[in-house]
Motif scaffolding. Structure first.
Motif, PDB file in Angstrom:
ATOM      1  N   VAL A 103       0.926  -1.074  -0.001  1.00  0.00           N
ATOM      2  CA  VAL A 103      -0.088   0.002  -0.130  1.00  0.00           C
ATOM      3  C   VAL A 103       0.824   1.187   0.081  1.00  0.00           C
ATOM      4  N   MET A 104       1.981   1.348   0.843  1.00  0.00           N
ATOM      5  CA  MET A 104       2.915   2.408   0.800  1.00  0.00           C
ATOM      6  C   MET A 104       3.637   2.843  -0.454  1.00  0.00           C
ATOM      7  N   SER A 105       3.962   1.610  -1.201  1.00  0.00           N
ATOM      8  CA  SER A 105       4.853   1.690  -2.397  1.00  0.00           C
ATOM      9  C   SER A 105       3.795   2.138  -3.703  1.00  0.00           C
ATOM     10  N   GLU A 106       2.808   1.446  -3.696  1.00  0.00           N
ATOM     11  CA  GLU A 106       1.673   1.599  -4.946  1.00  0.00           C
ATOM     12  C   GLU A 106       1.171   2.828  -4.777  1.00  0.00           C
ATOM     13  N   CYS A 107       0.789   3.373  -3.584  1.00  0.00           N
ATOM     14  CA  CYS A 107      -0.120   4.626  -3.496  1.00  0.00           C
ATOM     15  C   CYS A 107       0.624   5.718  -2.763  1.00  0.00           C
ATOM     16  N   GLU A 108       2.057   5.498  -2.646  1.00  0.00           N
ATOM     17  CA  GLU A 108       2.804   6.594  -2.114  1.00  0.00           C
ATOM     18  C   GLU A 108       2.423   7.530  -0.939  1.00  0.00           C
ATOM     19  N   LEU A 109       1.998   6.536   0.244  1.00  0.00           N
ATOM     20  CA  LEU A 109       1.307   6.982   1.341  1.00  0.00           C
ATOM     21  C   LEU A 109       2.428   7.017   2.389  1.00  0.00           C
ATOM     22  N   PRO A 110       2.370   7.734   3.031  1.00  0.00           N
ATOM     23  CA  PRO A 110       3.205   7.612   4.704  1.00  0.00           C
ATOM     24  C   PRO A 110       2.805   6.330   5.569  1.00  0.00           C
ATOM     25  N   LYS A 111       3.666   5.806   6.099  1.00  0.00           N
ATOM     26  CA  LYS A 111       3.457   4.583   6.911  1.00  0.00           C
ATOM     27  C   LYS A 111       2.372   4.849   8.041  1.00  0.00           C
ATOM     28  N   ALA A 112       2.188   5.754   8.572  1.00  0.00           N
ATOM     29  CA  ALA A 112       1.308   6.240   9.386  1.00  0.00           C
ATOM     30  C   ALA A 112      -0.215   6.059   8.850  1.00  0.00           C
ATOM     31  N   GLU A 113      -0.299   6.628   7.693  1.00  0.00           N
ATOM     32  CA  GLU A 113      -1.644   6.900   6.843  1.00  0.00           C
ATOM     33  C   GLU A 113      -2.042   5.195   6.453  1.00  0.00           C
ATOM     34  N   ALA A 114      -1.100   4.796   6.100  1.00  0.00           N
ATOM     35  CA  ALA A 114      -1.323   3.364   5.339  1.00  0.00           C
ATOM     36  C   ALA A 114      -1.655   2.575   6.356  1.00  0.00           C
ATOM     37  N   GLU A 115      -0.815   2.432   7.568  1.00  0.00           N
ATOM     38  CA  GLU A 115      -1.312   1.680   8.946  1.00  0.00           C
ATOM     39  C   GLU A 115      -2.854   1.977   9.334  1.00  0.00           C
ATOM     40  N   LEU A 116      -3.247   3.352   9.289  1.00  0.00           N
ATOM     41  CA  LEU A 116      -4.420   3.708   9.904  1.00  0.00           C
ATOM     42  C   LEU A 116      -5.595   3.204   8.933  1.00  0.00           C
ATOM     43  N   LEU A 117      -5.289   3.216   7.551  1.00  0.00           N
ATOM     44  CA  LEU A 117      -6.305   2.793   6.419  1.00  0.00           C
ATOM     45  C   LEU A 117      -6.516   1.331   6.592  1.00  0.00           C
ATOM     46  N   ILE A 118      -5.442   0.646   7.073  1.00  0.00           N
ATOM     47  CA  ILE A 118      -5.552  -0.954   7.107  1.00  0.00           C
ATOM     48  C   ILE A 118      -6.271  -1.259   8.147  1.00  0.00           C
ATOM     49  N   SER A 119      -5.923  -0.419   9.388  1.00  0.00           N
ATOM     50  CA  SER A 119      -6.657  -0.597  10.788  1.00  0.00           C
ATOM     51  C   SER A 119      -8.226  -0.437  10.453  1.00  0.00           C
ATOM     52  N   LEU A 120      -8.600   0.726   9.870  1.00  0.00           N
ATOM     53  CA  LEU A 120     -10.066   0.993   9.491  1.00  0.00           C
ATOM     54  C   LEU A 120     -10.652   0.037   8.738  1.00  0.00           C
ATOM     55  N   ARG A 121     -10.126  -0.286   7.723  1.00  0.00           N
ATOM     56  CA  ARG A 121     -10.702  -1.343   6.710  1.00  0.00           C
ATOM     57  C   ARG A 121     -10.970  -2.679   7.458  1.00  0.00           C
ATOM     58  N   LYS A 122      -9.973  -3.053   8.286  1.00  0.00           N
ATOM     59  CA  LYS A 122     -10.013  -4.264   9.203  1.00  0.00           C
ATOM     60  C   LYS A 122     -10.991  -4.419  10.165  1.00  0.00           C
ATOM     61  N   GLY A 123     -11.050  -3.054  10.595  1.00  0.00           N
ATOM     62  CA  GLY A 123     -12.223  -2.886  11.933  1.00  0.00           C
ATOM     63  C   GLY A 123     -13.470  -3.169  11.390  1.00  0.00           C
ATOM     64  N   ARG A 124     -13.833  -2.604   9.994  1.00  0.00           N
ATOM     65  CA  ARG A 124     -15.233  -3.016   9.476  1.00  0.00           C
ATOM     66  C   ARG A 124     -15.551  -4.287   9.079  1.00  0.00           C
ATOM     67  N   SER A 125     -14.766  -5.179   8.972  1.00  0.00           N
ATOM     68  CA  SER A 125     -14.777  -6.719   8.664  1.00  0.00           C
ATOM     69  C   SER A 125     -14.900  -7.458   9.704  1.00  0.00           C
TER      70      SER A 125
END
Length: 125
Positions: A103-125
């Protein structure tokens, strides 16, 4: 004399049978009229239900069309903003099972944003 008495009894019995059958016939005719009236009432109710169902179907199609237009417009707006496009892509990658580094390399996101996005998406499921 006996013959006259028997004839009178037979005549009385025949009259009784005739009146009874006439009354039964009238009752049957009244029942048929009542049933026909009820049938007509049910036909009218069915027509009203049918008309209502057609109207609801048309309204449902209209609402579905409007929802599709809104969805298309939302997709269009999402893709117009480059930053949102990256977050949308990142979210899609997370849904498909991408890990943090991907996610970080393909979307050029900082680590903190990528971690937040992953935790938000996993929290929904």
């Amino acid at each position: 004399m006996v013959a006259l008495g028997v004839s009178l009894v037979a005549l009385a019995f025949a009259s009784y049978i005739w009146f009874k059958s006439k009354r039964n016939k009238q009752e049957s005719e009244a029942s048929v009229v009542t049933l026909q009236s009820q049938l007509e009432s049910l036909r009218k109710q069915m027509m009203e239900l049918h008309t209502g169902a057609i109207g609801m179907g048309q309204r449902l199609q209209s609402v579905e069309g409007a929802m599709q237009q809104v969805n298309d417009r939302q997709q269009e707006l999402t893709m117009q903003d480059p930053e949102r496009r990256l977050y949308s892509r990142a979210a899609k990658m997370v849904e498909l099972g991408a890990d943090l580094d991907e996610v970080m390399s393909e979307c050029e996101l900082p680590k903190a944003e990528a971690e937040l996005l992953i935790s938000l998406r996993k929290g929904r499921s």
